[in-house]
Design an enzyme around this catalytic site. Structure first.
Site, PDB file in Angstrom:
ATOM      1  N   GLY A   1     -16.598  -4.431 -34.615  1.00 23.68           N
ATOM      2  CA  GLY A   1     -16.777  -2.998 -34.758  1.00 23.68           C
ATOM      3  C   GLY A   1     -17.392  -2.423 -33.499  1.00 23.68           C
ATOM      4  O   GLY A   1     -17.528  -3.096 -32.475  1.00 23.68           O
ATOM      5  N   GLY A   2     -17.794  -1.172 -33.601  1.00 23.07           N
ATOM      6  CA  GLY A   2     -18.321  -0.501 -32.431  1.00 23.07           C
ATOM      7  C   GLY A   2     -19.731  -0.930 -32.073  1.00 23.07           C
ATOM      8  O   GLY A   2     -20.184  -0.693 -30.961  1.00 23.07           O
ATOM      9  N   MET A   3     -20.437  -1.577 -32.999  1.00 19.63           N
ATOM     10  CA  MET A   3     -21.824  -1.942 -32.750  1.00 19.63           C
ATOM     11  C   MET A   3     -22.003  -3.448 -32.579  1.00 19.63           C
ATOM     12  O   MET A   3     -22.861  -3.896 -31.810  1.00 19.63           O
ATOM     13  CB  MET A   3     -22.683  -1.465 -33.918  1.00 19.63           C
ATOM     14  N   ALA A   4     -21.201  -4.229 -33.272  1.00 17.16           N
ATOM     15  CA  ALA A   4     -21.397  -5.670 -33.263  1.00 17.16           C
ATOM     16  C   ALA A   4     -20.097  -6.377 -33.622  1.00 17.16           C
ATOM     17  O   ALA A   4     -19.146  -5.764 -34.102  1.00 17.16           O
ATOM     18  CB  ALA A   4     -22.499  -6.062 -34.240  1.00 17.16           C
TER      19      ALA A   4
ATOM     20  N   LYS B   1     -24.015 -12.096 -36.682  1.00 23.37           N
ATOM     21  CA  LYS B   1     -23.709 -10.748 -36.205  1.00 23.37           C
ATOM     22  C   LYS B   1     -24.273 -10.631 -34.791  1.00 23.37           C
ATOM     23  O   LYS B   1     -25.480 -10.694 -34.581  1.00 23.37           O
ATOM     24  CB  LYS B   1     -24.309  -9.691 -37.124  1.00 23.37           C
TER      25      LYS B   1
ATOM     26  N   ASP C   1     -27.294   4.031 -44.298  1.00 21.79           N
ATOM     27  CA  ASP C   1     -25.847   4.029 -44.065  1.00 21.79           C
ATOM     28  C   ASP C   1     -25.130   3.419 -45.266  1.00 21.79           C
ATOM     29  O   ASP C   1     -24.351   2.476 -45.133  1.00 21.79           O
ATOM     30  CB  ASP C   1     -25.529   3.259 -42.784  1.00 21.79           C
TER      31      ASP C   1
END
Length: 606
Positions: free
Chosen positions: A27-30, A47, A141
């Site tokens: 994904g965009g973060m991890a 992660k 979230d």
């Protein structure tokens, strides 16, 4: 080309412990990998934060702090965090591996759920969030992508604290809002502030989506959706799916109220409402309900540049509309700009540069500039450590002078912190929070006290047992002579009965040693009897022949100085008493030895 084979981490031993076997999702973060913990010989989900985030010291610091907090959260409906650390440029989180799929996958495959089934899916999510709220953690979230459904049907929530970790100083200075727009509460949009009620709002939006198959708000861009969260009321699910029970409409309305104060206080409070609602719902008809028509599908939002938490399940990444968004709050349109979406669809009106549009443009620029300035004021401060141990009033004044909103929590007993002084703060000292956050001061009630029990008249063993039951200890046992209390019984305690002392304090027990028997030997019988009877003894006399004075005590039993009880019988041995009489021709000798007489011979005349 196989991206897994091209991934440089696959096959690597991270931190000397985790052997990366394959990539699960990105994904965009991890990026999430399947790895083997060679130390404990177990499969984990690893992660790994993207390098752009790992190079930010502020993010790494926050990430480590949130990971430690998440590791304390132990609940069957929470994906467990095992470990966190770094290996060179690799910043990672080791988590429980949950084979299965996300709730988003379930919606994508089946469409909407029946009302009862939707609430059944929500209840374990609320249980997990409630456990987090109890320890002061907010998810921030909540969405179907962060809810995992295991192969055996269990539900687990993932990614606690990661949205919080994104809120580094470099973001907050520019007025960023972190989260997923479709599930973001009004206060997150307008203030950038999240608390347990924000998670409740997101859970209500998710329940709406489970029942209807769509999200409540659509828009041409993320900020238009955010605008609706702030200004519109979430419609009842029955408006989209006729026949939806009214009690489910009521639950959604309560959870998604725009005013946080009118929502359930936290997920545990909403869990109670959800369980009550579930009990009143009829059973869903056999078979899954059909998915909604295409017109009801949420409008896709452009993917963000770098924020998408990943589940530990081996499922594809979440679709763009539901990725965690990093977005300037200043982009939120005002009342006029939010309603101008339809007007902007007309090319002729967009190109008409008359005085009205010029004025409108100036107003929009000023509004955006003001919003940017307003939201950029957000700053973070650390909860001061020097409040602990201070008097509550002084600590409150100091905290308020530093910009905190202050309230007093429920007092606790503490042996070290004096009464009415601060034991701890919530959040804890050193925690980084937004300026103006609520700070709870927990006052000391002083040490826990207990009254010394009444022990008078008890035996030593009974007194010791009673003290132990009261949480006290026996310091020593003293013995004193006492005329009134029976020998071996408690006379008093020190401290005295009824006085409040700390739990665990030592208490002296004073026990009666009885009465010390006086020495009456050598006294005449009558005097000895009088002395003993005045002290409460009974007297028995035994006479014997003796060479001394008559009626004199020559022995006593018990012996003089012996400790005895009141009313005990004392035996006196007395020399036989000689009666007094007169002789016609003389008198007894007065020397008392009984063997001489003075003879008076009368004058006789012959």
């Amino acid at each position: 080309m196989d991206t897994t084979l091209a991934d440089p981490l696959v096959g690597r031993l991270v931190d000397g412990r985790y052997r990366v076997e394959s990539r699960i999702a990105r994904g965009g973060m991890a990026t999430v990998y399947l790895a083997l913990d060679i130390r404990l010989d177990r499969t984990v989900a690893l992660k790994v934060m993207h390098r752009s985030l790992a190079e930010d010291p502020a993010f790494v610091r926050r990430f480590c702090g949130e990971a430690k907090a998440a590791a304390r959260l132990s609940h069957p409906n929470v994906v467990q965090v095992f470990d966190q650390g770094s290996d060179g440029d690799v910043v990672y989180l080791s988590m429980e591996h949950v084979p299965g799929r996300t709730l988003r996958d379930v919606l994508r495959e089946r469409g909407r759920l029946g009302p009862r089934e939707a609430v059944e899916a929500l209840i374990p999510v609320l249980a997990a969030l409630g456990a987090a709220h109890q320890i002061g953690m907010v998810h921030r979230d909540v969405k179907p992508e962060n809810v995992l459904v295991t192969d055996d049907g269990r539900i687990k929530v993932v990614d606690f604290g990661l949205a919080r970790a994104m809120e580094g100083d470099r973001h907050t200075r520019t007025g960023m809002m972190i989260g997923t727009i479709a599930y973001m509460s009004p206060e997150q949009v307008t203030e950038g502030h999240a608390d347990p009620r924000s998670d409740v709002y997101a859970a209500g939006i998710m329940l709406f989506e489970l029942v209807t198959g769509r999200q409540p708000y659509e828009g041409q861009n993320p900020m238009s959706v955010a605008y609706k969260h702030v200004h519109d009321t979430v419609p009842p699910p029955s408006a989209l799916v006729p026949g939806t029970p009214p009690q489910l409409d009521a639950l959604v309305a309560r959870a998604t109220d725009r005013d946080p104060d009118r929502r359930p206080a936290d997920a545990s409070a909403m869990l109670v409402l959800a369980v009550e609602t579930h009990r009143s719902l009829p059973h869903d008809p056999e078979g899954s309900p059909p998915p909604p028509a295409p017109a009801t599908q949420a409008v896709s939002l452009p993917p963000p540049s770098d924020a998408a938490p990943l589940s530990t399940a081996a499922s594809p990444p979440a679709s763009a509309p539901n990725r965690t968004l990093v977005q300037p709050r200043a982009d939120l349109p005002d009342e006029e700009t939010g309603s101008s979406d339809q007007e902007s669809a007309a090319p002729a009106r967009r190109l008409r540069l008359n005085w009205f549009l010029v004025a409108l443009a100036l107003v929009m620029v000023a509004a955006v500039a003001f919003s940017g300035w307003y939201f950029s004021r957000t700053s973070y401060v650390k909860v001061p450590a020097d409040l602990v141990g201070k008097n509550v009033s002084a600590a409150r004044s100091e905290a308020e002078s530093r910009g905190f909103r202050v309230r007093l929590g429920k007092g606790v007993h503490d042996d070290k912190i004096p009464k009415d002084s601060v034991v701890r703060t919530e959040p804890a000292a050193g925690t980084e929070v937004e300026t103006g956050s609520l700070l709870t001061l927990i006052p000391s009630l002083g040490p826990r006290l207990v009254g010394v029990p009444e022990l008078s008249g008890l035996t030593e063993q009974e007194a010791k047992k009673r003290l132990t039951q009261a949480g006290l200890k026996v310091e020593k046992i003293s013995r004193i002579s006492h005329n009134e209390v029976q020998r071996g019984r408690v006379v008093r305690t020190s401290p005295p009965a009824g006085e409040e002392v700390k739990i665990g304090s030592k208490v002296e027990i004073v026990v009666s040693a009885g009465i010390a028997l006086p020495d009456v030997r050598g006294m005449e019988r009558d005097e000895a009897e009088r002395v003993l009877q005045e002290k409460g003894f009974s007297v028995r006399v035994r006479e014997v022949r003796g060479s001394g004075r008559s009626c004199t005590v020559i022995e006593q039993e018990p012996a003089a100085g012996t400790a005895v009880d009141k009313n005990e019988t004392i035996t006196l041995t007395v020399t036989r008493c000689m009666p007094e009489f007169s002789w016609p021709w003389g008198n007894r000798d007065d020397d008392g030895d009984g063997d001489e007489f003075i003879i008076n011979v009368p004058d006789v005349t012959f």
